[in-house]
Motif scaffolding. Structure first.
Motif, mmCIF file in Angstrom:
data_model
loop_
_atom_site.group_PDB
_atom_site.id
_atom_site.type_symbol
_atom_site.label_atom_id
_atom_site.label_comp_id
_atom_site.label_asym_id
_atom_site.label_seq_id
_atom_site.Cartn_x
_atom_site.Cartn_y
_atom_site.Cartn_z
ATOM 1 N N UNK A 244 0.829 -1.209 0.000
ATOM 2 C CA UNK A 244 0.000 0.000 0.000
ATOM 3 C C UNK A 244 0.865 1.261 0.000
ATOM 4 N N UNK A 247 1.985 1.988 -3.570
ATOM 5 C CA UNK A 247 0.916 2.398 -4.480
ATOM 6 C C UNK A 247 0.481 3.824 -4.155
ATOM 7 N N UNK A 286 -6.792 6.168 1.772
ATOM 8 C CA UNK A 286 -6.197 5.145 0.905
ATOM 9 C C UNK A 286 -6.966 5.081 -0.415
ATOM 10 N N UNK A 287 -8.293 5.084 -0.311
ATOM 11 C CA UNK A 287 -9.109 4.994 -1.529
ATOM 12 C C UNK A 287 -8.851 6.207 -2.420
ATOM 13 N N UNK A 290 -5.368 6.121 -3.901
ATOM 14 C CA UNK A 290 -5.277 5.084 -4.933
ATOM 15 C C UNK A 290 -5.898 5.600 -6.226
ATOM 16 N N UNK C 39 -10.158 -7.425 -2.559
ATOM 17 C CA UNK C 39 -9.721 -7.741 -1.205
ATOM 18 C C UNK C 39 -10.808 -7.474 -0.169
ATOM 19 N N UNK C 97 -4.013 -2.030 -10.445
ATOM 20 C CA UNK C 97 -3.367 -2.273 -9.152
ATOM 21 C C UNK C 97 -3.804 -1.218 -8.144
ATOM 22 N N UNK C 98 -4.088 -0.005 -8.622
ATOM 23 C CA UNK C 98 -4.583 1.036 -7.714
ATOM 24 C C UNK C 98 -5.987 0.699 -7.228
ATOM 25 N N UNK C 100 -7.065 -2.205 -6.862
ATOM 26 C CA UNK C 100 -6.852 -3.277 -5.895
ATOM 27 C C UNK C 100 -6.535 -2.689 -4.511
ATOM 28 N N UNK C 101 -5.671 -1.651 -4.508
ATOM 29 C CA UNK C 101 -5.349 -1.008 -3.233
ATOM 30 C C UNK C 101 -6.592 -0.323 -2.671
ATOM 31 N N UNK C 102 -7.405 0.262 -3.560
ATOM 32 C CA UNK C 102 -8.636 0.899 -3.094
ATOM 33 C C UNK C 102 -9.536 -0.130 -2.418
ATOM 34 N N UNK C 104 -8.533 -2.531 -0.660
ATOM 35 C CA UNK C 104 -7.998 -2.663 0.704
ATOM 36 C C UNK C 104 -8.486 -1.492 1.556
#
Lengths: 326, 273, 294
Positions: A244, A247, A286-287, A290, C39, C97-98, C100-102, C104
């Motif tokens: 994380x 990214x 995080x969202x 991302x 995830x 991949x971003x 995917x992190x979102x 999470x």
């Protein structure tokens, strides 16, 4: 002196000044933790950003380094730096277990590394004779450097900073070498890289090895930093945290990885005052981050700086080639 | 003269289908050898087996008398077999120059620790790689685009970057997989000139190509494949008159461009230089 | 191991395997439709479990109704997340991949919201029907486990029928296989994607109630279960719906039997070793991503 060198020196000065500006022991403790996170993020950046390998197993190498350094320090009173170094090397050696799986691709490789991380975590949980099991390892001695005790949080912070800077320099040189070029090529087109003479599996294995050594060294620092190890510090959730960081900060850039690590470690601490909402806010962040695209926060900041420069000097922002490891 | 590449009995199955069936091939050093045939004749399969990207079901491949049938792709590359791809395979986010520099990988040695210590040897090698890459770029006429991201180049230029990447390390054998695909008439003519120029610099070439207006002027010898089998072998003039070949192509496989006048080799070489 | 023990373990493995199958199904459907590694799928399970439990608390509802609430809860939260987060990110053409992190990030948010709402202590679940042992074909079995298998089979059967025989189900399959062609044929791919998330969430919600009834419900029950289901989906072949069902069952059986025969502590490790072996020997999983069946 190039722009990037100026930027590096500025950042280094700021980092050196940080514990002077905020001398509160708790915060310096947290800053050290952030620097350990930065090393972990660098190791992940080598894999994701340069070689295009998504690893969900860095937490395992982190743990192996931590337990090794702690055990050596408790049982054999090994000096601090030596214990950390051996921790890193043993983590590197254990990465050789991944050699059979490096020929997997994309998400298969990611899942296999996750499997590895879960197995390592179970060993830490259950082998009491080795790791103290779920109770953990306690009474890790205070670090000493050349016979002198590294007294207090601030001194330890500077040790972490030195190690992080060393890892940065190492990886930066790797990025700009024949090896780094081959990794970048491999991440963009494996077949074409192979046809240019790059031994793909060997290079992926080397990449895992270097990244594991760095993660293991970070683990050793962590062992001395917290003086107590618990297997749950190294669950696969840690591996996901490490991914994380990269990214969020931006794939492909070492400064970006450092920024991402700082966010992942510091933001939950900063938000501590908001109590139970802190992790919710963190999740939302995080969202949103991302969503900033492949270049992450580092990309956004670079764009903003370029825009600002362009506005102030009334000239078009310089366009650079691909944003890669700088 | 012993052939540089000597292929015998090469066969490849895909499930029940035989894509290449017992094919023999000999390429003399310093020549351009064409591999032609209708769609699905097995040309690219053949090339992929020579480069090592595909394993063969049976048969053997000798390169400079050494058996390389089971040698991995990257090792073949280091032995001096380089290739281009039918569907461009560039490192799109790297600069053009860096793309070519990767081409030097198999012929350079510096390890990670050289880079960490910035040894004189590493500095010298990096400088040599860059110099060599610039020469190769100049050779294909793209030196002015050296710092551009490779993915941003127009299609025709991307083809040239691939070729430069393949020839930068002075390979012994260059495998070109449809280098003129997607090029217009003028660009094709230049391609013919470039192929001859590469040959003249001492590189042996195996050329897989659809377009007769490239194959005929560029090649010294030609092998024709049909349904995975070798149909004919000879000089362009012999192939043009070969009754079996004419028959196979009447079924409709040759792609000719609207203005398919055969360019003279000399003229084309001039256009490229 | 006696035959009796074997039958017990087998049933236990099948029951937990069915739960993994239900979650893995959703993970596979989502991968096939969007290429997103989801995830947060385990959190849909957690929300389903919590919603079901809350419904039970309010009124002493019979189990099938609790299950229905779980299904609705999981489906709703999954739909909301898809509409608010993933669709927005897809519209901005953010790299996979971003996203995917979102997912999470979504997982972190849902877990902590759940902790705020339902607290951090594990919550006891009403047991599923009668917990007294019954005798089937001469073997004493737990009706609890038996019901889990039966209910999961029913749910998965319904899903298969939905994919085979309803317009929407067929459209969803088509859109997942080839979005461009589906678009040409007048299928609204954005909408079928949202439905895919809704259905995946419903499956996970059902799994949540079933898993809760077996152990308990807690705010952090989802993540690890989701990871295991993800492994199960990989075992079967990522993107294959039938593969996810089979992968879930196999993973459940491996886990239960290795817990019985090797050691409870390392039962997860055995699953991971099997996973790595399968990835090496059969890189596409047990069933390849054919996607033509089911």
């Amino acid at each position: 002196m190039t722009h990037s060198n100026i930027a590096r020196i500025v950042v280094l000065v700021l980092l050196i000044a940080a514990p002077l500006v905020q001398p509160n022991a708790y915060w310096v403790h947290v800053f050290s933790l952030a620097l350990i996170g930065v090393i972990l993020a660098f190791s992940q950046q080598l894999l994701v950003g340069m070689a295009g390998i998504v690893s969900l197993g860095q937490g395992a190498f982190y743990g192996i380094g931590a337990y090794t350094a702690a055990s050596l320090s408790i049982a054999y009173k090994l000096p601090f730096l030596l214990a950390i170094l051996i921790g890193g090397l043993l983590a590197g050696a254990s990465s050789l277990l991944l050699v059979p799986i490096v020929r997997l691709k994309g998400s298969s490789l990611a899942v296999a590394t996750l499997g590895f991380a879960i197995i390592v975590h179970l060993v830490m949980m259950n082998e009491d004779w080795l790791t103290g099991g779920s109770i953990g390892l306690m009474d890790i001695p205070h670090p000493t450097l050349f016979g002198l005790p590294v007294g207090g949080e601030t001194a330890f912070y500077y040790v972490c900073l030195a190690v992080a800077a060393l890892v940065f320099l190492t990886f930066d040189r790797i990025a700009h070498s024949r090896f780094g070029r081959a990794l970048t090529a491999m991440s963009q087109d494996e077949e074409a890289a192979r046809a240019s003479g790059v031994a793909i599996s060997l290079y992926k294995s080397k990449c895992f090895l270097i990244a594991a050594i760095a993660s293991g060294i970070a683990g050793g620092l962590y062992a001395y930093h917290s003086q107590y190890l618990n297997p749950n510090d190294f669950s696969f959730q840690k591996s996901i945290d490490i991914l994380m960081m990269v990214i969020i900060g931006g794939i492909g850039s070492l400064p970006g990885a450092a920024l991402g690590a700082a966010i992942v470690v510091l933001v939950p601490e900063v938000l501590r005052s908001s109590g139970e909402f802190r992790l919710i806010l963190f999740g939302v962040m995080v969202i949103v981050l991302a969503g900033t695209g492949n270049r992450g926060l580092a990309g956004v900041i670079t764009d903003l700086v370029k825009y600002a420069i362009a506005r102030w000097w009334h000239k078009p922002a310089p366009t650079t080639a691909a944003a890669r490891v700088s | 003269m012993t052939p540089l590449l000597d292929v015998s009995g090469l066969t490849r199955h895909f499930g029940g289908l035989v894509a290449v069936n017992d094919v023999a091939l000999e390429i003399a050093p310093g020549s351009v050898h064409g591999l032609i045939g209708p769609n699905g004749a097995g040309k690219t399969t053949m090339l992929n087996m020579v480069s090592g990207h595909l394993s063969s079901s049976s048969g053997w491949i000798r390169f400079e008398r050494e058996l390389i049938t089971k040698t991995p792709v990257d090792v073949r590359a280091r032995l001096g077999i380089r290739r281009t791809f039918q569907n461009l395979k560039l490192f799109r986010e790297m600069t053009v120059l860096e793309n070519i520099m990767v081409g030097m990988h198999g012929q350079t040695q510096c390890e990670i620790w050289h880079a960490l210590l910035r040894t004189p040897r590493q500095k010298a090698e990096e400088a040599a790689i860059a110099e060599q890459a610039r020469k190769a770029l100049d050779f294909v006429g793209l030196l002015h685009l050296a710092e551009m991201p490779a993915g941003s180049l127009p299609y025709g230029s991307q083809r040239l970057v691939e070729i430069a990447r393949a020839i930068v390390a002075s390979p012994k054998l260059l495998l070109l997989d449809e280098p003129a695909a997607g090029l217009n008439g003028a660009e094709s003519k230049k391609m013919v000139g470039l192929i001859r120029a590469i040959r003249d610099s001492g590189v042996t070439i195996l050329l897989v190509e659809h377009h007769m207006d490239v194959v005929m002027p560029a090649c010294d010898t030609i092998t024709v494949l049909n349904y995975g089998k070798r149909l004919a072998n000879g000089t362009p003039a012999q192939i043009r008159e070969h009754p079996e070949v004419i028959k196979a192509y009447l079924g409709g496989g040759v792609k000719r461009r609207p203005k398919a006048d055969q360019p003279k080799a000399a003229e084309a070489a001039h256009a490229a230089s | 191991m006696t035959i009796d023990q074997f039958v017990q373990t087998m049933l236990g493995g099948l029951a937990i395997g069915c739960i993994y199958s239900l979650i893995a199904l959703g993970i596979s459907m989502i991968i096939r439709a969007t290429d997103i590694l989801h995830f947060a799928q385990g959190e849909m399970l957690m929300v389903g479990s919590m919603v079901g439990l809350s419904a039970y608390w309010m009124r002493d509802l019979p189990f099938p109704i609790v299950l229905l609430f779980g299904i609705i809860g999981g489906g709703l939260i999954s739909t909301v997340v898809e509409l608010v987060v993933y669709r927005t990110l897809r519209m901005q053409r953010v790299a996979l991949i971003n996203i995917m992190i979102a997912t999470i990030g979504v997982s972190i948010v849902l877990q902590n919201v759940a902790r705020l709402v339902w607290g951090s202590e594990p919550l006891g679940y009403p047991s599923l029907f009668d917990s007294k042992g019954i005798v089937v074909a001469g073997f004493a079995v737990s009706p609890q486990l038996l019901w889990i298998v039966i209910l999961s089979a029913l749910i998965m059967g319904t899903l298969i029928l939905f994919f085979r025989y309803t317009r929407l189900g067929i459209a969803m399959q088509a859109a997942a296989q080839d979005p461009d062609v589906a678009r040409l044929m007048g299928i609204n791919v954005d909408r079928t994607t949202t439905y895919t998330f809704a259905v995946a969430g419903m499956m996970a919600g059902a799994a949540g109630v079933l898993l809760g009834s077996l152990f308990f419900a807690s705010f952090n029950m989802g993540f690890i279960t989701g990871i295991k289901a993800f492994v199960a989906a990989t075992l079967g072949g990522l993107g294959s719906v039938a593969g996810a069902m089979i992968g879930g069952l196999i993973f459940g059986l491996i886990e239960t039997f290795s817990g019985m025969l090797i050691s409870t502590a390392y039962k997860d490790a055995v699953g991971m070793v099997v996973l790595i072996l399968i990835l090496l020997l059969m890189p596409n999983g047990l069933l390849t991503r054919a996607g033509r069946e089911v």
